[in-house]
Write a protein that holds these residues in place. Structure first.
Motif, PDB file in Angstrom:
ATOM      1  N   ASP A  18      -2.798   5.534  -0.463  1.00 37.50           N
ATOM      2  CA  ASP A  18      -3.630   4.318  -0.075  1.00 37.50           C
ATOM      3  C   ASP A  18      -3.940   4.383   1.226  1.00 37.50           C
ATOM      4  O   ASP A  18      -4.878   3.869   1.909  1.00 37.50           O
ATOM      5  N   PHE A  56       0.867  -1.196   0.142  1.00 38.20           N
ATOM      6  CA  PHE A  56      -0.127   0.133  -0.201  1.00 38.20           C
ATOM      7  C   PHE A  56       1.029   1.242   0.191  1.00 38.20           C
ATOM      8  O   PHE A  56       1.933   1.392   0.720  1.00 38.20           O
ATOM      9  N   ALA A  75      -8.210   0.830  -1.422  1.00 43.38           N
ATOM     10  CA  ALA A  75      -7.231  -0.237  -0.922  1.00 43.38           C
ATOM     11  C   ALA A  75      -7.775  -0.973   0.005  1.00 43.38           C
ATOM     12  O   ALA A  75      -7.314  -2.126   0.157  1.00 43.38           O
ATOM     13  N   ILE A 119      -7.125   3.449   5.546  1.00 45.97           N
ATOM     14  CA  ILE A 119      -6.752   3.143   4.432  1.00 45.97           C
ATOM     15  C   ILE A 119      -8.149   3.715   3.401  1.00 45.97           C
ATOM     16  O   ILE A 119      -9.331   3.637   4.031  1.00 45.97           O
TER      17      ILE A 119
END
Length: 545
Positions: free
Chosen positions: A122, A117, A254, A250
């Motif tokens: 993200d 990520f 994501a 997130i």
């Protein structure tokens, strides 16, 4: 939530005494040589939100300039120092945690497929353990909204031990229109992100990751990114005090990427989390974090000034007026602009605070109780300055009549109403209603109860200390404007300018509504300052003394 042990105060306010109080106060205010001024409020807002102050970041030159300006204006108004050692400042020791872009977050399932990520795009988050480096490699458990609320027979953690694990969850709370179930549309403290992390700590989790959606958060990813992808401050941890290696967020995209490893989706789990029968779901995923931060101690400060009362006995009791002086400082540029000026949030509240101090100090006959004017630090980081004041009060909560807060008042014309959500929790509501009538204002309900505004501003810290407290909030109706005028402007501000560099001063703003908000608070505070007894929370309220 419940606070520390509190004494019990009972109060009886008759409509006759309220009306007499308002009539007696009004001529004093109106005849004073320095009545409330929209122009002075405008000029305070213009300076505090100028580029010179660099967004008033905590622990920065711009923040120091802001506090020096506020203290100087208090002194010029004739308000006396109320801080440490005869100064205008109450020192607030904080720890700054500045997340580094080299922070890494990955996830893998049983098939050993690793998903990575990207920082800011993200995920974002903070290392609440206040260490330069923290690593974890732990199983992930989805815990719905992360709520344990026995009074509503709700437990998202039922039957699971999350010690040493990563909890994945949504902010907000189960959807409800029933006032007897999570207070209906109004967001309770269970729905706030701060509660989610607190509960995760209590459960022994090593990290907590909130999946962001705009409906559940109430704002877009840009707000999360600008708030959580920068330096934040914390009150220093005590030795052995538990914390999260990552209090993170997130994006929805994501989140889908993360959950796909477990054969799930964000929408699927959000639906599942709405049911009382929901049970935690072990995701079969390991989440690894390498959390890098720059850590430094910050000596920030609240700015405090007092206008002493006239009664030899009651002057030891105070009315608090508060506003937070900080904003986000210098951050990631947006359209080439890196300064997050905070003209509305919250130079407006500070400008009103300074004007209240100016006018209160100029009253020819001072009210019986004293007035404490408090500009607090680090609200944007989680109410840190007011939290510190609640734990280290300059005046005991038992001798504090009420705390009236100002935070982000919109300068969009002449107000026809005022919002005082939370006043209904206290015994001062009848008085507030009477003053509103005197000023030809209606009292409107919170237009966005699902935003949980009562738990998002500094009055909440005073409430947790047992002090009756609420914010005098922005208007939602404006004279000479169409019915949808406020809604359109609010939506534009919330989507485009809230916590963005574009929250800047505009020369064509009309500050009449800010003067009206100050006027309402002035009359309310003076009348409370002259009452024989202290106000209180309504019996049975969670904050009752």
């Amino acid at each position: 939530m419940t606070g520390p042990p509190r004494f019990k105060v009972t109060i009886s306010i008759t409509m006759k005494s309220i009306v007499i109080g308002v009539i007696a106060v009004w001529p004093v205010l109106a005849q004073s040589g320095n009545s409330l001024s929209a122009e002075r409020i405008r000029e305070h807002d213009r300076f505090l939100s100028s580029d010179l102050l660099e967004g008033r970041g905590v622990g920065t030159r711009g923040g120091d300039l802001a506090t020096e300006y506020i203290a100087t204006q208090f002194a010029l108004a004739g308000a006396k120092p109320a801080g440490d050692n005869g100064t205008y400042f109450q020192k607030v020791p904080l720890v700054a945690v500045d997340p580094r872009p080299e922070t890494r977050l990955t996830a893998s399932g049983s098939g050993k497929t690793v998903s990575s990520f990207e920082w800011l795009n993200d995920f974002v988050g903070l290392n609440e353990s206040q260490k330069p480096e923290s690593q974890f490699d732990a199983e992930a458990v989805f815990v719905g909204h992360g709520i344990a609320a026995p009074e509503w027979n709700w437990d998202d953690y039922k039957g699971v031990d999350v010690r040493g694990k990563v909890v994945v969850l949504f902010t907000n709370e189960p959807t409800s229109n029933d006032p007897k179930f999570f207070d209906g549309r109004a967001l309770t403290y269970y729905g706030r992100w701060s509660y989610k992390y607190e509960e995760a700590i209590r459960r022994g989790a090593v990290a907590a990751i909130i999946i962001h959606t705009t409906p559940t958060a109430g704002y877009g990813w840009d707000v999360v990114r600008s708030s959580w992808g920068r330096q934040n401050t914390f009150v220093a941890l005590r030795p052995g005090e538990p914390s999260l290696a990552l209090a993170g967020w997130i994006t929805k995209e994501a989140g889908d990427k993360l959950l796909a490893t477990a054969g799930k989706s964000v929408d699927q789990l959000l639906t599942a989390s709405e049911s009382r029968d929901f049970r935690p779901i072990p995701l079969g995923i390991r989440i690894r974090g390498d959390i890098r931060s720059k850590i430094r101690a910050i000596n920030s400060r609240n700015v405090a000034a007092i206008v002493p009362g006239s009664d030899p006995k009651l002057k030891d009791e105070v009315i608090i007026y508060s506003a937070h002086w900080d904003h986000l400082g210098i951050g990631e540029p947006v359209n080439g602009d890196p300064i997050y000026n905070g003209a509305i949030d919250n130079a407006t509240g500070c400008a009103i605070l300074l004007e209240l101090a100016h006018t209160w100090a100029a009253l020819p006959e001072k009210p019986r109780r004293s007035a404490l004017f408090l500009a607090v630090t680090a609200e944007e980081d989680g109410l840190r300055g007011s939290q510190y004041y609640g734990a280290h009060p300059l005046f005991p909560p038992a001798k504090t009549a009420i705390a009236l807060n100002y935070d982000a008042i919109y300068p969009w014309g002449r107000a026809k109403d005022v919002v005082i959500a939370g006043a209904e929790r206290t015994t001062v509501l009848p008085l507030a209603e009477s003053i509103a009538r005197r000023l030809n204002l209606t009292i409107s309900p919170d237009s966005e109860p699902e935003q949980g505004n009562y738990f998002r501003s500094d009055h909440f810290s005073f409430a947790r200390a047992g002090i009756p407290a609420f914010s005098i909030d922005h208007a939602t109706q404006f004279a000479g404007k169409p019915a949808d005028y406020y809604q359109k402007l609010w939506q534009e501000f919330n989507e485009k300018h809230y916590h963005q560099p574009s929250d800047e001063f505009h020369a064509d703003w009309d500050f009449t509504a800010l003067k009206q908000a100050a006027e309402f608070g002035m009359l309310l505070g003076i009348d409370i300052a002259n009452q024989d007894k202290l106000p209180d929370w309504r019996r049975g309220d969670q904050f009752h003394r």
